[in-house]
Motif scaffolding. Structure first.
Motif: not given
Length: 277
Positions: A158, A266-267, A262-263, A163, A256-260, A165
């Motif tokens: 990231d 991934r999640i 693009e996450d 990014r 994992w957190e959702l920050n963007n 992250g």
């Protein structure tokens, strides 16, 4: 902590703001689970909180705190209790304080389950509450998770791609927080296999506060570290509060957190691997 029974009165607050700078409308972004069903981020976070309500006695009330009618309407549709809070709340901690005040303040602990962490397992919150009850000097507590090589490599990727992250944490021998950063700290030049433990701790964006700590927080202005990092918990450290880091065990769960935007894939991939609907 003053209370008459062994079980604390716990309020779980899910702050949900529509006007996010990095990701407007994030609480209503949808994640598709392993069953192919899409649910909003705020709904998945509320469902995670409901698991804690079953497993932790005293966690009797769960509310979504928002200032946006679109979020309030969506939450009402899936059965969540909503507390409307001022638009002026600058972060989740201030929104938790506003929700506590709106509900009359009759709680021993307030848990801030931020709406960008739908993969938060219920035992993270259980361990957090237990940590606060053991440490009478802690004004605030937050979970930390030892990053494995895969998580650390994700942080570094990231950063390489510009990014923001996950957040990392460092703490002293008594588990009192020393610092939190969106950079990867502490620095290590060593490279780790995906399953190997690392010296880096991932900060899990959940907090437990004593009501007095929330009151203090509202009386402090943001400091230079909070402003630079954009991390609300640094206000406690800049004012000398004891912030307890509670190490939690993932038990094989990915986090994992959702920050963007693009996450999201991934999640969703993590949810598919774990069989989470």
């Amino acid at each position: 902590m003053a209370q008459d029974t062994e079980q604390p009165r716990v309020l779980i607050v899910i702050p949900a703001r529509y006007a996010s700078t990095r990701y407007p409308g994030k609480p209503l972004a949808e994640l598709t689970g392993a069953d192919g069903v899409a649910r909003s981020l705020v709904r998945r976070t509320w469902e995670a909180a409901c698991q804690v309500e079953v497993e932790v006695e005293g966690a009797a009330r769960i509310v979504v705190a928002t200032d946006d009618d679109r979020i309030a309407t969506a939450c009402a549709e899936f059965g969540a209790e909503v507390v409307m809070t001022p638009e002026s709340c600058a972060n989740g901690t201030e929104r938790c304080a506003a929700a506590l005040a709106a509900l009359g303040g009759q709680y021993d602990l307030v848990v801030n389950l931020q709406g960008d962490a739908p993969l938060t397992p219920p035992w993270f919150i259980e361990d957090l509450i237990a940590g606060m009850l053991r440490d009478g000097d802690a004004e605030v507590a937050t979970p930390v998770l030892r990053a494995d090589g895969a998580a650390l490599n994700g942080f570094l990727e990231d950063r390489r791609n510009g990014r923001v992250g996950g957040t990392t944490a460092v703490f002293d021998r008594s588990m009192a927080a020393l610092y939190f950063s969106k950079e990867v700290i502490p620095f290590t030049s060593e490279r780790f296999d995906d399953a190997a433990p690392t010296p880096v701790f991932h900060h899990v964006g959940v907090y437990a506060y004593r009501p007095s700590a929330l009151e203090d927080y509202l009386g402090w202005s943001s400091g230079p570290l909070e402003d630079l990092e954009g991390l609300e918990q640094l206000r406690f450290l800049e004012n000398g509060a004891r912030l307890l880091c509670v190490q939690v065990d993932a038990r094989g769960r990915q986090f994992w957190e959702l920050n963007n935007p693009e996450d999201i894939p991934r999640i969703e991939a993590m949810m598919a691997r774990m069989g989470m609907s």
